[in-house]
Design a protein around this motif. Sequence first.
Motif, PDB file in Angstrom:
ATOM      1  N   LEU A 182      -2.849   3.083  -3.926  1.00  0.00           N
ATOM      2  CA  LEU A 182      -4.242   3.061  -3.487  1.00  0.00           C
ATOM      3  C   LEU A 182      -5.112   4.115  -4.173  1.00  0.00           C
ATOM      4  O   LEU A 182      -6.276   4.270  -3.819  1.00  0.00           O
ATOM      5  CB  LEU A 182      -4.315   3.256  -1.973  1.00  0.00           C
ATOM      6  CG  LEU A 182      -3.761   2.101  -1.126  1.00  0.00           C
ATOM      7  CD1 LEU A 182      -3.820   2.446   0.352  1.00  0.00           C
ATOM      8  CD2 LEU A 182      -4.522   0.809  -1.406  1.00  0.00           C
ATOM      9  N   GLY A 220      -7.413   0.019  -5.804  1.00  0.00           N
ATOM     10  CA  GLY A 220      -6.590   1.205  -5.993  1.00  0.00           C
ATOM     11  C   GLY A 220      -6.169   1.383  -7.436  1.00  0.00           C
ATOM     12  O   GLY A 220      -6.166   2.506  -7.970  1.00  0.00           O
ATOM     13  N   ALA A 267       0.834  -1.205   0.000  1.00  0.00           N
ATOM     14  CA  ALA A 267       0.000   0.000   0.000  1.00  0.00           C
ATOM     15  C   ALA A 267       0.870   1.257   0.000  1.00  0.00           C
ATOM     16  O   ALA A 267       1.944   1.293   0.578  1.00  0.00           O
ATOM     17  CB  ALA A 267      -0.923   0.007   1.217  1.00  0.00           C
TER      18      ALA A 267
END
Length: 389
Positions: free
Chosen positions: A134, A206, A129
């Motif tokens: 994202l 994302g 992440a």
Amino acid sequence: MPKYTMAGTHPTESPTEQRHRRSWFTGRLVAFCLASTAITVVAGLIQVSFGSYSMTIGQAWSAVVDPDILFDPAVWNAFLLGGDLPEMDNASLIVWNIRLPRVFVAALTGSTLGVSGAIFQAVTRNELASPYILGVSSGAGLAVLLTLVVFPSVTIVVPLFVGQFVFDTSSMLPLIAAAGGAIAFALVYAIAWKGGTSPVRLVLAGVIVGTVFQSLQTGVFFFADDLGVVQSAIAWTTGSLTGTDWEQVRLAILPATLAIVLALLGARQLNVLLLGERTAQSLGMRVERVRFLLSGVAILAASTAIAVAGIVGFVGLIVPHVVRNVVGGDYRRLMIGSIFAGPALMVVADVGARLALSPVQVPVGVVTGLIGGPYFLYLMRRQQQMGEI
């Protein structure tokens, strides 16, 4: 499985583990921060020493440490509050009014993106992440791009009892970017939600949201009548520090400081989140509330960077991993390390972007993308389990 006795306590640990947990501020962390600071300073001095205006390295460094500038309140009033700039010689003017602000903005951008990526990795429990992955960067970028292209010079006057308060487009960019990033992250979470989330679903959501928002960014260019606006917007979407001055420093310094302070205060909560939802709830944490509050801090941090430097990819992915590999996974160490490592990466990347093909300046986002793309692939191949879709 570790056992917990009551809310707020830690799992049963050996005496060595307990001492290690209490002494989280380690010599390795200090050494890492000092090394990162040294890299930032050296890269910054290289940045101010070279350019189209010819001066020796000695002249440039002398201008940086000139006490007549460093200790002159009128100079700092001009830099930080926008007052009138006192007279300077040409070398000092070039160094302090053109080159150093670029270094400061790069440092602020690196710190905020590093902190943002670290928070997102804890909140989603996903080491892949980052604001870029994202879709937060794309959402914030679309909001800022719409403002720059469609509403480039809007001024809002708010009447007050003692006068009036004036908002213009540039002063509102961090808030506009934060709103766009928040909308993007909400969409990612909604798409990924299926009785909960998983690392793979968050990354895929994302990518979906980021792709859609990037397509919308391209479409925004058709609404711009001024070719100069289009060219500057294109440079901005690739992440560029060209033309950065003290206005960007003034724009970023307050929201960046706020985001960093809040991130440091939330480090203990991030450590608890990494234990998993059930464990965190058993310790008395209101998981969803904490997750969204900390996500808001991450969005503010990323949006501040995007407002002044454009869309710079992969910094929020790389920095937390480098710090974690050196100082460990405790978020109290990780946050502090990211605050120092982010500027080192960004300033070095910007030196390469500016000087590698001189006199042509490459957008710094291109350099970080060339570094971050292979690193992202390495992380994907290294992960053994990413969860089911």
